[in-house]
Design an enzyme around this catalytic site. Structure first.
Site, short mmCIF file in Angstrom:
data_model
loop_
_atom_site.label_atom_id
_atom_site.label_comp_id
_atom_site.label_asym_id
_atom_site.label_seq_id
_atom_site.Cartn_x
_atom_site.Cartn_y
_atom_site.Cartn_z
N CYS A 121 46.23 33.25 32.28
CA CYS A 121 45.80 33.05 33.67
C CYS A 121 45.92 34.34 34.48
CB CYS A 121 46.65 31.96 34.32
SG CYS A 121 46.45 30.35 33.52
N ASP A 122 45.05 34.45 35.47
CA ASP A 122 45.08 35.63 36.34
C ASP A 122 45.92 35.34 37.58
OD1 ASP A 122 43.44 34.10 38.02
OD2 ASP A 122 41.60 35.09 37.36
N VAL A 123 45.92 36.26 38.52
CA VAL A 123 46.74 36.14 39.72
C VAL A 123 46.35 34.92 40.57
CG1 VAL A 123 45.31 37.63 41.21
CG2 VAL A 123 47.78 37.51 41.57
#
Length: 137
Positions: free
Chosen positions: A19-21
């Site tokens: 997952c990203d930010v």
């Protein structure tokens, strides 16, 4: 050309580091999911990339089209469904969809086109066609 109607399914779960930010799966990771599902699909038909390579044949991706419909988040369970169709004399198209579980929400629609090659040149897929469940032509 006609496709193989059989669908292969592979269930997976999103890992935190994918997952990203923003808290959703980074777009590039969907290609990893799709590739893993294609490999498992081929293995279910008795087709091993390593064995093909040892015999001088390589399967390569020539085009990827992805429509992102809905994001996955950490710990989401999902299924990748894969089927295949022929396109022309040398191309095979993997039609792949990802659905979130358990609600079957459509996440990704993808088509991944590939060819078999020997010494860098495209070749007809030969006996792979039968092994993939296509009628003899």
């Amino acid at each position: 050309m006609p496709g193989n109607k059989e669908t292969h399914s592979l269930e997976l779960e999103v890992r935190d580091y994918e997952c990203d930010v923003q808290g959703v799966v980074n777009n590039a990771n969907y290609q990893h999911y799709l590739e893993h599902a294609r490999h498992k699909f081929l293995l279910s038909k008795g087709i091993s990339f390593m064995e093909l390579h040892k015999d001088g044949t390589d399967l390569i991706v020539t085009k990827v089209e992805i429509n992102y419909r809905y994001p996955l988040k950490s710990c989401d369970r999902f299924v990748v469904r894969t089927r295949i169709r022929r396109e022309g004399n040398v191309r095979l198209v993997f039609v792949q969809n990802i659905y979130r579980l358990p609600d079957e929400k459509l996440v990704i629609e993808a088509e991944v086109t590939g060819v078999a090659t020997k010494r860098g040149r495209p070749i007809p897929p030969g006996d792979l066609i039968e092994r993939l469940g296509f009628a003899s032509e």
